[in-house]
Every structure is written in structure tokens, then in C-alpha cells.
Motif scaffolding. Structure first.
Motif, mmCIF file in Angstrom:
data_model
loop_
_atom_site.group_PDB
_atom_site.id
_atom_site.type_symbol
_atom_site.label_atom_id
_atom_site.label_comp_id
_atom_site.label_asym_id
_atom_site.label_seq_id
_atom_site.Cartn_x
_atom_site.Cartn_y
_atom_site.Cartn_z
ATOM 1 N N LEU A 1 -2.637 18.205 -24.126
ATOM 2 C CA LEU A 1 -3.953 17.582 -24.205
ATOM 3 C C LEU A 1 -4.304 17.197 -25.638
ATOM 4 N N ILE A 2 -3.928 18.045 -26.587
ATOM 5 C CA ILE A 2 -4.165 17.721 -27.995
ATOM 6 C C ILE A 2 -3.347 16.500 -28.395
ATOM 7 N N LEU A 3 -2.103 16.448 -27.924
ATOM 8 C CA LEU A 3 -1.268 15.278 -28.202
ATOM 9 C C LEU A 3 -1.879 14.031 -27.572
ATOM 10 N N GLN A 4 -2.338 14.140 -26.343
ATOM 11 C CA GLN A 4 -2.941 12.994 -25.658
ATOM 12 C C GLN A 4 -4.177 12.500 -26.406
ATOM 13 N N GLU A 5 -5.022 13.434 -26.834
ATOM 14 C CA GLU A 5 -6.228 13.047 -27.571
ATOM 15 C C GLU A 5 -5.865 12.322 -28.867
ATOM 16 N N SER A 6 -4.867 12.829 -29.558
ATOM 17 C CA SER A 6 -4.426 12.209 -30.798
ATOM 18 C C SER A 6 -3.911 10.796 -30.558
ATOM 19 N N LEU A 7 -3.134 10.620 -29.491
ATOM 20 C CA LEU A 7 -2.591 9.302 -29.169
ATOM 21 C C LEU A 7 -3.693 8.329 -28.772
ATOM 22 N N MET A 8 -4.660 8.809 -28.003
ATOM 23 C CA MET A 8 -5.772 7.946 -27.613
ATOM 24 C C MET A 8 -6.582 7.517 -28.824
ATOM 25 N N ARG A 9 -6.811 8.447 -29.734
ATOM 26 C CA ARG A 9 -7.555 8.115 -30.942
ATOM 27 C C ARG A 9 -6.816 7.058 -31.760
ATOM 28 N N GLN A 10 -5.493 7.222 -31.854
ATOM 29 C CA GLN A 10 -4.707 6.280 -32.647
ATOM 30 C C GLN A 10 -4.689 4.899 -32.009
ATOM 31 N N THR A 11 -4.519 4.835 -30.692
ATOM 32 C CA THR A 11 -4.493 3.531 -30.045
ATOM 33 C C THR A 11 -5.865 2.878 -30.063
ATOM 34 N N SER A 12 -6.937 3.680 -30.084
ATOM 35 C CA SER A 12 -8.268 3.112 -30.239
ATOM 36 C C SER A 12 -8.396 2.453 -31.602
ATOM 37 N N LEU A 13 -7.874 3.103 -32.633
ATOM 38 C CA LEU A 13 -7.888 2.525 -33.975
ATOM 39 C C LEU A 13 -7.045 1.258 -34.026
ATOM 40 N N ASP A 14 -5.972 1.244 -33.230
ATOM 41 C CA ASP A 14 -5.092 0.071 -33.201
ATOM 42 C C ASP A 14 -5.646 -1.048 -32.325
ATOM 43 N N GLY A 15 -6.743 -0.741 -31.594
ATOM 44 C CA GLY A 15 -7.286 -1.740 -30.681
ATOM 45 C C GLY A 15 -6.465 -1.903 -29.436
ATOM 46 N N ALA A 16 -5.782 -0.798 -29.017
ATOM 47 C CA ALA A 16 -4.892 -0.895 -27.852
ATOM 48 C C ALA A 16 -5.135 0.244 -26.892
ATOM 49 N N VAL A 17 -6.413 0.506 -26.591
ATOM 50 C CA VAL A 17 -6.742 1.594 -25.679
ATOM 51 C C VAL A 17 -6.229 1.266 -24.289
ATOM 52 N N GLY A 18 -5.616 2.246 -23.633
ATOM 53 C CA GLY A 18 -5.038 2.026 -22.313
ATOM 54 C C GLY A 18 -6.096 1.811 -21.257
ATOM 55 N N PRO A 19 -5.738 1.232 -20.122
ATOM 56 C CA PRO A 19 -6.694 0.849 -19.088
ATOM 57 C C PRO A 19 -7.284 2.004 -18.316
ATOM 58 N N VAL A 20 -6.686 3.205 -18.395
ATOM 59 C CA VAL A 20 -7.193 4.318 -17.595
ATOM 60 C C VAL A 20 -7.661 5.461 -18.462
ATOM 61 N N GLU A 21 -8.062 5.162 -19.707
ATOM 62 C CA GLU A 21 -8.485 6.227 -20.603
ATOM 63 C C GLU A 21 -9.658 7.017 -20.049
ATOM 64 N N LYS A 22 -10.571 6.353 -19.322
ATOM 65 C CA LYS A 22 -11.750 7.023 -18.805
ATOM 66 C C LYS A 22 -11.386 8.202 -17.918
ATOM 67 N N ASP A 23 -10.222 8.153 -17.263
ATOM 68 C CA ASP A 23 -9.831 9.237 -16.364
ATOM 69 C C ASP A 23 -9.637 10.547 -17.092
ATOM 70 N N SER A 24 -9.361 10.491 -18.407
ATOM 71 C CA SER A 24 -9.112 11.720 -19.151
ATOM 72 C C SER A 24 -10.363 12.563 -19.261
ATOM 73 N N GLU A 25 -11.567 11.963 -18.973
ATOM 74 C CA GLU A 25 -12.808 12.720 -19.045
ATOM 75 C C GLU A 25 -13.146 13.368 -17.705
ATOM 76 N N ASP A 26 -12.405 13.039 -16.691
ATOM 77 C CA ASP A 26 -12.610 13.621 -15.372
ATOM 78 C C ASP A 26 -12.085 15.037 -15.364
ATOM 79 N N PRO A 27 -12.929 16.054 -15.039
ATOM 80 C CA PRO A 27 -12.439 17.441 -15.017
ATOM 81 C C PRO A 27 -11.203 17.616 -14.158
ATOM 82 N N GLY A 28 -11.105 16.837 -13.084
ATOM 83 C CA GLY A 28 -9.939 16.951 -12.230
ATOM 84 C C GLY A 28 -8.661 16.545 -12.916
ATOM 85 N N PHE A 29 -8.822 15.700 -13.956
ATOM 86 C CA PHE A 29 -7.655 15.231 -14.693
ATOM 87 C C PHE A 29 -6.963 16.389 -15.405
#
Length: 252
Positions: A216-244
């Protein structure tokens, strides 16, 4: 790739494929590092590291002054791979978050002392490395050692299929930028050692939770980096779902 064409994971994957499809007999001599580098289109340093990784797995042996020798197809029985289509890192992390905690749990139930010793040695080794390409290679070997200790060949094949994505240049570039931005080497080493400790204690619940936290820490780091790169993935919102975050950990 770096200036000498190094990509150790590419070299490792191509070596596995070569050995699986070659007619080299058990204890047969293999081509030289230079020949493999030319055949695979990678740098000799990448080939050397990949050979070292396969030697550590017992797939081959290198003899001073004599060359490199294949352990035979029997040594490759647990290295079968499944082809996967190109995908993005968010999908990869979703799969890893559901697969690897389960592998850590099974490893806690089934790992032999020699498995644990290898995991610990790899975790320490990774913490001492400063070269990104080399860290990536041995990080993959640590996670594969956990998958191997789980003792389930189908799970291992699934892990190998996902782990092949490490050779993709876009994936490697994002990981390297994220690592450089966060300077997370010490934290990663602590996490690796904690996972190994849980496995050594034969505590499947803690092992699964430790692996989940690490990923999860790795995933958060990757999401942060791709956000900075302007390349956020299409399903990032799912990571906030507790079920995820529910990876099906063992219940006490």
C-alpha cells in the motif's frame, strides 16, 4: 535503460526463457556473458546480475575459470510463466495487493528455515544496494522467495506473470522517480525485514498485514508520482474504497 543498456529484469526474464526452451543438457555449459548480452540486446552488467540471481536460485552454477553451467530442466520446474498483456501500474498493484499478502500468509505456514534465511539475506542485501537496477532485480527475488516458500505452484506462476511487468520501461521509470522522490530505501528495508520476521514467527495474520502495508505504501508512492507526472490512472478512486484494502487475510 542506463547508459550500458542495463535492465537486469529483462535479462533475467530472457535467460529463463532461453533455458526453458534450450536443449542444453544438465550440467551443460552456457554461452558467455558477452554472447548472452548480444543475444538479448542488454548490457553485460545486466546479464551478470541475472546470472547471479539464477545461481542463487540453484538454476545454474558458475565455476571460476570454467564458465557457467545449467542445472537442467528439473531446476526450472518452479519457474513456469504465464504470458500477460501489457497493463498499467494501478492494475498491477491491485493484483499484487490481493496476491502477495496471501503468499506471505502461506509462507508463514510453510516456509522452511532455509527459505527464511534466504529471505533475510536478500532483505539485508537490498538495503545495502544503491544502484536502482540492481535493487529492482533483488527486490523481485525477495518477493519471489516468499512466493516460492508459500509452496503453491499455481500461485507461483501467477506471481511470475505479474512480476514480469518489472521489465517494462514505463513501470521502471515511475518506480525509480518515486523512489528518488521519497528516499524510501531505509523504510523499505525495515518493511522487508518485518515481513520476514512475521514469516519466521509463523504468524500468517501478521505476515499478510505486513505485506499489505508494504504494498500500500508503494502504491501510494506510485500514485503520487504519476499525479505529478500528469498520468494518474483511470481507477485511482478505487484505492479509497475500504473494500479495496481487504485482501482476505486469515482470521484468528
Amino acid at each position: 535503460m542506463d547508459e550500458d543498456g542495463s535492465n537486469s529484469d529483462v535479462a533475467l526474464e530472457r535467460l529463463r526463457h532461453y533455458l526453458q526452451n534450450s536443449k542444453v543438457p544438465a550440467d551443460g555449459k552456457l554461452p558467455t556473458e558477452r554472447q548472452f548480452a548480444e543475444l538479448f540486446g542488454v548490457g553485460r552488467r545486466a546479464v551478470r546480475r541475472a546470472l547471479e540471481a539464477l545461481e542463487a536460485e540453484g538454476v545454474l552454477s558458475r565455476r571460476q575459470g570454467a564458465g557457467t553451467f545449467f542445472g537442467g530442466q528439473g531446476a526450472l520446474l518452479e519457474t513456469g510463466l504465464v504470458d500477460v498483456s501489457r497493463t498499467d501500474f494501478i492494475e498491477i498493484m491491485e493484483v499484487r495487493l490481493r496476491l502477495e499478502p496471501q503468499l506471505a500468509q502461506l509462507a508463514a505456514l510453510r516456509a522452511k528455515p532455509e527459505h527464511v534465511a534466504r529471505m533475510r539475506a536478500l532483505a539485508v542485501k537490498i538495503g545495502q544496494l544503491t544502484d536502482f537496477d540492481e535493487r529492482e532485480l533483488w527486490d523481485g527475488q525477495l518477493h519471489r522467495s516468499i512466493a516460492l516458500a508459500a509452496g503453491n505452484r499455481l500461485f507461483l506462476s501467477l506471481f511470475d506473470a505479474v512480476n514480469r511487468i518489472r521489465q517494462d520501461e514505463a513501470w521502471r521509470a515511475v518506480r525509480e522517480r518515486a523512489r528518488n522522490t521519497n528516499r524510501s530505501g531505509d523504510v523499505t528495508t525495515e518493511q522487508h525485514l518485518h515481513i520476514v520476521d512475521c514469516i519466521a514467527r509463523r504468524d500468517p495474520v501478521s505476515a499478510g498485514e505486513a505485506m499489505s502495508s508494504h504494498l500500500l505504501i508503494l502504491q501510494e508512492s506510485l500514485m503520487r508520482q504519476t499525479s505529478l507526472d500528469g498520468a494518474v490512472g483511470p481507477v485511482e478512486k478505487d484505492s479509497e474504497d475500504p473494500g479495496f484494502l481487504n485482501n482476505g487475510a486469515f482470521k484468528r
